[in-house]
Motif scaffolding. Structure first.
Motif, mmCIF file in Angstrom:
data_model
loop_
_atom_site.group_PDB
_atom_site.id
_atom_site.type_symbol
_atom_site.label_atom_id
_atom_site.label_comp_id
_atom_site.label_asym_id
_atom_site.label_seq_id
_atom_site.Cartn_x
_atom_site.Cartn_y
_atom_site.Cartn_z
ATOM 1 N N PRO A 116 9.034 0.484 -4.294
ATOM 2 C CA PRO A 116 8.594 1.363 -5.134
ATOM 3 C C PRO A 116 9.363 1.309 -6.569
ATOM 4 C CG PRO A 116 9.217 2.537 -3.010
ATOM 5 C CD PRO A 116 9.727 0.942 -3.042
ATOM 6 N N LYS A 117 10.281 0.973 -6.809
ATOM 7 C CA LYS A 117 10.995 0.813 -7.804
ATOM 8 C C LYS A 117 10.266 -0.332 -8.839
ATOM 9 C CE LYS A 117 15.333 0.828 -10.437
ATOM 10 N NZ LYS A 117 14.950 -0.074 -11.514
ATOM 11 N N VAL A 118 10.007 -1.540 -8.105
ATOM 12 C CA VAL A 118 9.811 -2.774 -8.785
ATOM 13 C C VAL A 118 8.241 -2.345 -9.367
ATOM 14 C CG1 VAL A 118 9.097 -5.006 -8.317
ATOM 15 C CG2 VAL A 118 11.232 -4.302 -7.506
ATOM 16 N N ILE A 119 7.644 -1.717 -8.644
ATOM 17 C CA ILE A 119 6.021 -1.556 -8.749
ATOM 18 C C ILE A 119 6.237 -0.448 -10.242
ATOM 19 C CG2 ILE A 119 3.982 -0.332 -8.096
ATOM 20 C CD1 ILE A 119 4.390 -1.541 -5.292
ATOM 21 N N LYS A 137 5.068 -0.155 -15.657
ATOM 22 C CA LYS A 137 5.343 0.818 -16.806
ATOM 23 C C LYS A 137 5.300 2.354 -16.611
ATOM 24 C CE LYS A 137 6.247 -2.277 -20.361
ATOM 25 N NZ LYS A 137 6.067 -3.419 -19.799
ATOM 26 N N ARG A 138 5.570 2.705 -15.203
ATOM 27 C CA ARG A 138 5.564 4.253 -14.873
ATOM 28 C C ARG A 138 7.082 4.693 -14.979
ATOM 29 N NH1 ARG A 138 1.889 7.848 -12.086
ATOM 30 N NH2 ARG A 138 0.145 7.573 -13.518
ATOM 31 N N TYR A 188 0.877 -1.334 -0.095
ATOM 32 C CA TYR A 188 0.096 0.039 -0.082
ATOM 33 C C TYR A 188 0.674 1.321 0.081
ATOM 34 C CZ TYR A 188 -2.862 4.013 2.099
ATOM 35 O OH TYR A 188 -3.567 4.805 2.347
ATOM 36 N N GLN A 189 1.990 1.328 0.909
ATOM 37 C CA GLN A 189 2.672 2.406 0.988
ATOM 38 C C GLN A 189 3.583 2.566 -0.541
ATOM 39 O OE1 GLN A 189 2.230 4.028 3.594
ATOM 40 N NE2 GLN A 189 1.951 2.722 5.489
ATOM 41 N N TYR A 190 3.980 1.651 -0.966
ATOM 42 C CA TYR A 190 4.828 1.815 -2.100
ATOM 43 C C TYR A 190 3.850 2.259 -3.307
ATOM 44 C CZ TYR A 190 8.156 -1.273 0.100
ATOM 45 O OH TYR A 190 9.106 -1.885 0.875
ATOM 46 N N ALA A 191 2.791 1.881 -3.398
ATOM 47 C CA ALA A 191 1.686 2.060 -4.569
ATOM 48 C C ALA A 191 1.122 3.741 -4.278
ATOM 49 C CB ALA A 191 0.427 1.138 -4.557
ATOM 50 N N LYS A 192 1.188 3.966 -3.153
ATOM 51 C CA LYS A 192 0.825 5.288 -2.880
ATOM 52 C C LYS A 192 1.874 6.206 -3.212
ATOM 53 C CE LYS A 192 -3.053 6.420 -0.392
ATOM 54 N NZ LYS A 192 -3.940 7.573 -1.044
ATOM 55 N N GLU A 193 3.099 5.870 -3.124
ATOM 56 C CA GLU A 193 4.115 6.582 -3.438
ATOM 57 C C GLU A 193 4.296 6.762 -5.078
ATOM 58 O OE1 GLU A 193 6.776 7.286 -0.890
ATOM 59 O OE2 GLU A 193 7.653 8.648 -2.198
ATOM 60 N N ILE A 194 3.830 5.815 -5.849
ATOM 61 C CA ILE A 194 3.977 5.612 -7.277
ATOM 62 C C ILE A 194 2.794 6.243 -8.115
ATOM 63 C CG2 ILE A 194 4.628 4.287 -9.302
ATOM 64 C CD1 ILE A 194 6.868 4.433 -7.366
#
Ligand code: SF4
Ligand code: SF4
Lengths: 585, 196
Positions: free
Chosen positions: A309-312, A317-318, A238-244
């Motif tokens: 975050p980077k893997v996500i 593809k962001r 959740y935290q990583y996805a929020k960041e990206i």
């Protein structure tokens, strides 16, 4: 009041606030600090158990009396505890029972990457997944409530990143939990087939009720953003996805088994594209697909390894442009400490070219170069049984070149049963117990061989040699591993003996002993032969002085603890006590 | 540094050098500034000797406890090779590298399987604004080798916009009482080093 806490500290705080009465655990990274921190609260009885199954059974007994009880373990620890856990789902709990599983995606300190959310489904018990320390505290309290309300153990699932990340936690007060006292109820707790058949129906009905509860659980929540992208996620993801994806719509799941069906349907209906971002296996993804909803998930997001975050970002593809690439740097794996009592034993194992079945602990590091002294490492206790099995397959001759190596804490954890098995089945097992008086790798927790209890008071010491003799082993020796010659002689004797042998190499962990004056290498005597380097002591290195034609070994005066092992390696007697120290400076 | 924006700091070194403690003090100081703070430790098995890195982030609101590569404002390294290992974390422009002037060869180098990067200081310089700190020497002057981490933290503190009070009370809450005094003077020595 607010404080900075790691996820593990927060679980301990949550247990305390929830009025937890009893806690037991066996240490294992990344879960260890949970019990260590619970230990600081005098209101909670705590103990280090010899293994996870024992720990769970102890807290199960406590909850049968109406006490609130908690056990914490690393993911592979749940494999050990699985036996009672599955039955606890049937027996129910009376007082709240929380089982914390600390999974290790990325395998920072583990032998596999299992996703223990499967255990919730498999054992039919609810799963909670916090995404930071504050939720770790809160969900621990809620887990006790849910456990009592639904009469079931609750699995609180953390991951390394939650356990070892520090975030802000809001403190509350402790709500004392009064222990109701034991009331006999054999229909619930005496799980023989006739009773269990009835209990199984109750378990299935409970799951339906839990599923409805999941829909109204306040921390399963929708955060509306742009409706072009909807993300369903849980835990650290959740935290990583929020960041990206700061603008996307989110369905953040916290009560992840059973999943909130209505909520998921509601969310899915309103977003254009649905993505499940979860670390590990496609557990939420599959639950959602079963509902007939189309989602993107593990087809894009990696299943192996830790999410970041980077893997996500990369997998969805962001792209984010950058030019700096990682540079090639020599690896720095962990090493046995300077002065580690295990070093000499591994050196001799390597020297004699023995096959060594290994185990879990600091001594696993004996497998790395330059010691290269171990062949296998499967799980706690498997050193003993693997060696026995090898002998049974290849015959007694093979066992004359084979040893099983494990630590003292591991011996109590699950070495004892394997030893008894080998004695009973006429094995020729050669067992080495590397007894450093502690559970070193997880940070020096006590065990029965130390005679100290969790809170530091004296308990009763259970010496390993007594157990070994009690199991019927005739060849038992206690050796100080300081002398390479004695180590080698003892090993040779043990290998030549017909029947099970146990050598206990006894010397406390280097981190628990006061360092002695360091040694240094006399540059006039050293000829750069590198023999001392074979010990793999991180204090010894090779230099190439410009004025000398040959390389020269040197000892880092800050790292050397003066164990004297390397002195025995040098044929030219170049390793001597440091001058300054001799002069008493 | 502006405090509202998220600041990303990586602290790295060799297990046993006091990296975790330094990152705890930093987090507590940011916390005392009433910022949102997240820290994450990354270290492998053993007690000692492995590569250790912690990520520290603070600002108005922080989500991920991990920092993405290329987004780090400061690398605070307790050993040169460890700074080198994580250089790609540093942002493209205006990244700062604060490095202890110390080389500890890893086992792969000790056994001769690999070599310690040559001209490592020069390579570090190519990546960002480099501050090489004689922390070991300073610690010897303080007669305590265990203060290296706090000296380096003192250097870092000169780049951050925190009140001295926030730092000192962070030191008090993270360090055993009888060592607080010593560490506060180590911290102040670190601050002075930057000005020298
Ligand atoms: S912690 Fe103790 S047992 Fe483990 S490697 Fe270091 S000295 Fe050896
Ligand atoms: S005496 Fe030798 S082996 Fe022991 S710690 Fe010092 S350098 Fe290492």
């Amino acid at each position: 009041m607010k404080r900075l806490l790691s996820g593990n500290q927060a679980v301990a705080r949550g247990a305390w606030e929830a009025g937890c009465n009893v806690a037991a655990a066996y240490p294992g990274t990344p879960s260890t600090e949970i019990l260590e921190n619970i230990n600081r609260y005098p209101e909670i009885y705590t103990e280090w158990a010899v293994n996870e199954k024992v720990a769970l059974e102890v807290v199960a007994g406590a909850c049968f009396t109406g006490a609130r009880a908690l056990t914490a373990m690393k993911h592979v620890g749940v494999n050990v505890a699985a036996d009672p856990m599955f039955t606890m789902a049937y027996s129910g709990v009376t007082g709240g029972l929380v089982i914390v599983t600390a999974d290790d995606p990325g395998m920072w300190s583990s032998q596999d990457e299992q996703d223990n959310r499967h255990y919730g489904r498999h054992a039919k018990i609810p799963v909670l997944e916090p995404s930071d320390s504050n939720e770790a505290k809160l969900f621990t309290i809620l887990a006790f409530d849910i456990s009592e309300k639904f009469d079931t153990p609750v699995l609180l699932r953390l991951t390394t990143r939650i356990c070892h990340s520090v975030t802000i936690v809001e403190f509350g007060k402790r709500k004392e939990h009064k222990i109701k006292g034991y009331v006999k109820d054999i229909k619930k707790r005496l799980v023989l087939p006739a009773h269990a058949r009835i209990r199984h129906r109750i378990v299935e009905k409970r799951l339906i009720r839990l599923s409805r509860y999941s829909d109204i659980f306040p921390y399963n929540k929708i955060e509306w953003g742009k409706k072009s992208l909807g993300i369903i996620t849980s835990g650290i993801s959740y935290q990583y996805a929020k960041e990206i994806f700061p603008d996307a719509s989110f369905l953040k799941l916290s009560f992840t088994y059973p999943v909130p069906i209505k909520l998921i349907r509601k969310f899915a209906r309103q977003v254009k594209r649905l993505v499940v971002i979860e670390e590990g296996d496609p557990i939420l993804e599959n639950e959602i697909k079963v509902l007939g909803i189309k989602v993107t998930g593990k087809d894009k997001i990696p299943l192996c390894g830790e999410l970041t975050p980077k893997v996500i970002r990369d997998s969805l593809k962001r792209p984010y442009k950058r030019t700096k690439k990682p540079l090639r740097a020599p690896a720095r794996p962990p090493v046995l400490c300077p002065g580690c009592p295990h070093r000499g034993v591994f050196y001799v194992i390597n020297k004699l070219k023995l096959t060594a079945t290994g185990d879990i602990g600091c001594y696993t590091l004996g497998a790395l170069p330059p010691l290269n002294a171990m062949d296998t490492c499967i799980c706690m206790g498997a050193s003993v049984t693997n060696a026995h099995g090898m002998e049974k397959a290849l015959g007694a001759e093979f066992s004359q070149k084979t040893v099983a190596v494990l630590g003292d804490s591991t011996f109590y954890h699950s070495g004892i049963t394997g030893l008894v098995n080998a004695v009973y089945n006429k094995g020729n097992l050669n067992l080495f117990i590397l007894d450093n008086h502690t559970t070193a790798m997880t940070g020096h927790q006590p065990h029965p061989g130390t005679g100290r209890l969790a809170k530091g008071e004296a308990g009763k010491r259970v010496p390993p040699e007594d157990i070994v003799k009690g199991a019927g082993v005739e060849f038992v020796k206690i050796i100080n591993p300081d002398s390479l010659k004695e180590v080698e002689e003892a090993i040779k004797q043990a290998l030549a003996f017909d029947g099970v042998t146990v050598l206990i190499f006894r010397k406390p962990c280097a981190l628990l002993t006061k360092p002695k004056p360091p040694f240094r290498i006399d540059p006039e005597l050293c000829n750069g032969c590198r023999l001392c380097l074979r010990l793999g002591c991180p204090a010894i290195s090779l230099t190439f002085p410009k004025e000398k034609k040959r390389p020269l070994a040197v000892i880092d005066q800050g790292l050397c603890v003066g164990c004297g092992l390397c002195v025995q390696m040098c044929p030219r007697k170049a390793i001597v006590l440091s001058k300054e120290k001799e002069n008493g400076k | 540094m502006e405090n509202k924006k998220v600041t990303n700091i990586v602290i790295c070194g060799v297990g046993g050098q006091g990296i975790i403690l330094a990152s705890n003090v930093l987090c507590n100081a940011a916390f005392n500034e009433r910022l949102d703070v997240k820290k994450s430790e990354v270290h492998g098995m053993a007690q000692r000797g492995g590569s250790v890195i912690t990520h520290v982030r603070f600002g108005e609101k922080v989500y991920s406890p991990l920092i993405e590569e290329g987004k780090v404002d400061f690398i605070l390294a307790f050993e040169k090779l460890e700074a080198f290992r994580y250089l790609h974390y540093l942002k493209e422009k205006n990244g700062v590298i604060i490095v202890n002037d110390r080389e500890i060869p890893p086992m792969s180098v000790l056994v001769g399987a690999d070599t310690y990067p040559a001209d490592i200081t020069k390579k570090l310089k190519n990546y960002g604004e480099l501050h090489l700190v004689p922390a070991e020497k300073t610690a010897r002057e303080l007669k305590n080798s265990r203060t290296v981490n706090i000296i380096l933290l003192g250097v870092l503190s000169t780049f951050l916009n925190f009140k001295t009070r926030s730092w000192h009370s962070a030191l008090k809450s993270c360090i055993k009482e009888k060592f607080v005094e010593l560490n506060i003077s180590a911290f102040d020595r670190g601050r002075a080093l930057r000005r020298e």
